[in-house]
Design a protein around this motif. Structure first.
Motif, short mmCIF file in Angstrom:
data_model
loop_
_atom_site.label_atom_id
_atom_site.label_comp_id
_atom_site.label_asym_id
_atom_site.label_seq_id
_atom_site.Cartn_x
_atom_site.Cartn_y
_atom_site.Cartn_z
N GLU A 156 0.81 -1.22 0.00
CA GLU A 156 0.00 0.00 0.00
C GLU A 156 0.85 1.27 0.00
N ARG A 157 2.10 1.17 0.43
CA ARG A 157 2.98 2.35 0.49
C ARG A 157 4.42 1.86 0.39
N ILE A 158 5.24 2.62 -0.32
CA ILE A 158 6.61 2.21 -0.62
C ILE A 158 7.57 3.28 -0.12
N TYR A 159 8.60 2.85 0.62
CA TYR A 159 9.67 3.73 1.08
C TYR A 159 10.97 3.24 0.44
N VAL A 160 11.52 4.03 -0.46
CA VAL A 160 12.70 3.61 -1.21
C VAL A 160 13.88 4.51 -0.86
N HIS A 161 15.04 3.88 -0.69
CA HIS A 161 16.27 4.61 -0.36
C HIS A 161 16.66 5.51 -1.53
N ARG A 162 17.09 6.72 -1.20
CA ARG A 162 17.40 7.72 -2.21
C ARG A 162 18.46 7.22 -3.20
N ASP A 163 19.38 6.38 -2.74
CA ASP A 163 20.47 5.94 -3.62
C ASP A 163 19.96 5.18 -4.84
N PHE A 189 17.82 3.81 5.99
CA PHE A 189 16.95 2.71 6.41
C PHE A 189 16.18 3.05 7.68
N ASP A 190 16.82 3.73 8.60
CA ASP A 190 16.14 4.09 9.85
C ASP A 190 14.92 4.96 9.58
N GLU A 191 15.05 5.92 8.66
CA GLU A 191 13.92 6.78 8.32
C GLU A 191 12.77 5.95 7.74
N ALA A 192 13.10 4.99 6.89
CA ALA A 192 12.08 4.12 6.30
C ALA A 192 11.39 3.29 7.38
N LEU A 193 12.17 2.76 8.32
CA LEU A 193 11.60 1.92 9.37
C LEU A 193 10.66 2.71 10.26
N ILE A 194 11.02 3.93 10.60
CA ILE A 194 10.17 4.77 11.43
C ILE A 194 8.88 5.11 10.69
N ALA A 195 9.00 5.45 9.40
CA ALA A 195 7.82 5.80 8.62
C ALA A 195 6.89 4.59 8.45
N ALA A 196 7.48 3.43 8.21
CA ALA A 196 6.67 2.23 8.04
C ALA A 196 5.91 1.88 9.32
N VAL A 233 4.89 6.25 -3.66
CA VAL A 233 6.31 6.14 -3.35
C VAL A 233 6.78 7.36 -2.57
N GLN A 234 7.49 7.10 -1.48
CA GLN A 234 8.15 8.16 -0.71
C GLN A 234 9.64 7.85 -0.67
N VAL A 235 10.45 8.80 -1.03
CA VAL A 235 11.91 8.62 -1.02
C VAL A 235 12.43 8.96 0.37
N VAL A 236 13.33 8.10 0.89
CA VAL A 236 13.90 8.31 2.23
C VAL A 236 15.43 8.36 2.13
N ASP A 237 16.03 8.95 3.16
CA ASP A 237 17.49 9.13 3.13
C ASP A 237 18.25 7.93 3.68
#
Length: 471
Positions: free
Chosen positions: A281-288, A382-389, A376-380
């Motif tokens: 339902e929602r995707i957090y992808v590392h900026r790299d 892994f920690d940011e992605a984990l918190i958002a998820a 899709v939300q771009v994150v900086d």
């Protein structure tokens, strides 16, 4: 194909309400079903209770044998059930047939598990026996969804029946013809009134769940409906098992092949047109890797739209709900780089849609969408992605794509969901069970543990007269 009518299933009904089902692909009327009236509901509950007192006396092996016979009959009618499902829900006949056969497997699995479902022995004094035994709860209400109407119903009904309960099944008001036909097939094999089918919308479900003679309710559907079920059951004391909605996150870590990640994301977001409880339902992808990942995901969505293989949404109401969330995202700064509006022409088609520039406040990131939308939300990092998820009121499942074992272990520990999948969006061993968290449900809704949910444990201490009371 002619429209279908099932007037006989409401012959005792005292309500005039009807359900008219339209084909999501064409808009043509599939058929009309009269809803079960209050008088018939009362009769159904009463006869279920009478039948249950006899059914629980049958040996578990005998109950399992009848379930196996029922599974054979449903297998023989899998094509018919698939055609009904396809006409009511828009699912392809091939997919609907696979789901019907999954229901056959579920019945056969519970037929075998029922015979070995037992309590445990306890260590007490040598002159006495101490053990627990499982007994049926009684009359079970089973409320099932439209997006997998045969497989889900077979699993829940099979588990309830093999443990000695009788079942009153209310299929979704979006797939009543499929539910009625399945009920007839089961009733052709099982003793009278062990499985009965009623038809209607939320009103019928509420009256049924609120009946004080119901012992257990199993609900698979939306979170809002599941919460209403729990509130009603809190008054009657019925045990509740709920498998409800989700807002499942996909985390895409750095250092991975973006094409593989995009394939996983596309499968998770677009399979069954996103009309799965465990859809991405929602995707957090590392900026790299965000840029190539988004390009590959967009290409996958565009290809799906070009081939026309995506099934329509179940009805106009669902199509409007999905589009409302997409338009809200766009109005608040997101961009639809593929799709983004209902498909032209008849029916309820919605294209595979990729949204970029998404933020946590958008409805498409906060709520279950139930359509082929990949925000899709771009994150900086892994920690940011984990918190958002983890910042979510649901708790069904989540997927993490990563090559770092430390990140995988961290996600497993910190994501408060019933199921965490690492590097495989739809992976999992057969017979697995999970407990959804928060708004996603309550208890084990499938797997061997479902037998425990549908039973009550009794503690037994058996001693001889005049025996020693203690060691």
């Amino acid at each position: 194909m002619a429209a279908l009518v099932f007037p006989d299933f409401a012959r005792h009904g005292d309500a005039e309400e009807e359900l008219t089902i339209s084909d999501p692909r064409t808009g043509d009327v599939v058929g009309t079903v009269r809803c079960t009236g209050d008088g018939e509901l009362r009769q159904t509950v009463d006869t279920s209770r009478i039948a249950q007192a006899l059914w629980e006396q049958a040996p578990a092996e005998s109950r399992g044998r009848l379930l196996r016979e029922a599974s054979d009959l449903i297998a023989a009618h899998a094509g018919e059930l698939a055609r009904l499902t396809a006409r009511e829900t828009g699912q392809s006949e091939a997919d609907a047939r696979s789901c019907a056969l999954a229901g056959v497997d579920a019945l056969r699995r519970f037929a075998e598990l029922g015979a070995v479902h037992g309590g445990r022995s306890l260590a007490g004094v040598s002159t006495a026996s101490d053990y627990t035994r499982f007994e049926p709860r009684g009359v079970a209400v089973v409320l099932t969804p439209w997006n997998d109407p045969v497989a889900v119903a077979c699993g829940l009904i099979g588990a309830a029946v093999v443990t000695g309960n009788t079942v009153i099944h209310k299929p979704s008001e979006r797939a009543p013809h499929t539910g009625l036909r399945l009920g007839r097939l089961l009733s052709d094999v099982l003793p009278p009134d062990v499985v009965q089918t009623v038809v209607g919308g939320p009103g019928v479900g509420s009256r049924l769940v609120g009946d004080p003679l119901i012992d257990v309710v199993v609900h698979v559907g939306s979170s809002a409906s599941g919460q209403a079920v729990s509130r009603l059951a809190a008054v009657t004391g019925a045990h509740v098992v709920r498998a409800n909605g989700g807002n499942d996150a996909l985390i895409v870590d750095a250092g991975l092949d973006p094409r593989w990640c995009a394939r996983e994301a596309a499968q998770g977001a677009f399979a069954s047109s996103g009309q799965l409880g465990t859809a991405v339902e929602r995707i957090y992808v590392h900026r790299d890797i965000a840029e190539p990942f988004i390009a590959e995901l967009a290409a996958a969505a565009a290809q799906l739209n070009e081939t026309g293989e995506l099934a329509p949404l179940v009805d106009e109401r669902m199509c409007a709900h999905v589009d409302e969330q997409v338009q809200d995202a766009v109005a608040n700064g997101a961009r639809a780089i593929v799709g983004g509006a209902p498909s032209p022409g008849p029916g309820c088609g919605y294209p595979a849609t990729v949204l970029v520039g998404c933020t946590p406040t958008m409805a498409v990131m906060r709520e279950e969408t139930f359509g082929p939308v990949a925000p899709v939300q771009v994150v900086d990092d892994f920690d940011e992605a984990l918190i958002a998820a983890g910042n979510d009121r649901y708790g069904l499942s989540a997927t993490v794509l990563t090559s770092q074992i430390a990140h995988a272990e961290l996600a497993i520990a910190e994501l408060q969901v019933g199921s965490v999948k690492i590097n495989n969006v739809f992976g999992g061993a057969p017979g697995a069970s999970s407990q959804p968290r928060r708004d996603s449900g309550l208890g084990f809704g499938y797997g061997p543990e479902l037998l425990n949910e549908l039973s009550v444990a009794k503690l037994v201490h058996l001693a001889a007269p005049g025996g020693r009371a203690s060691a």
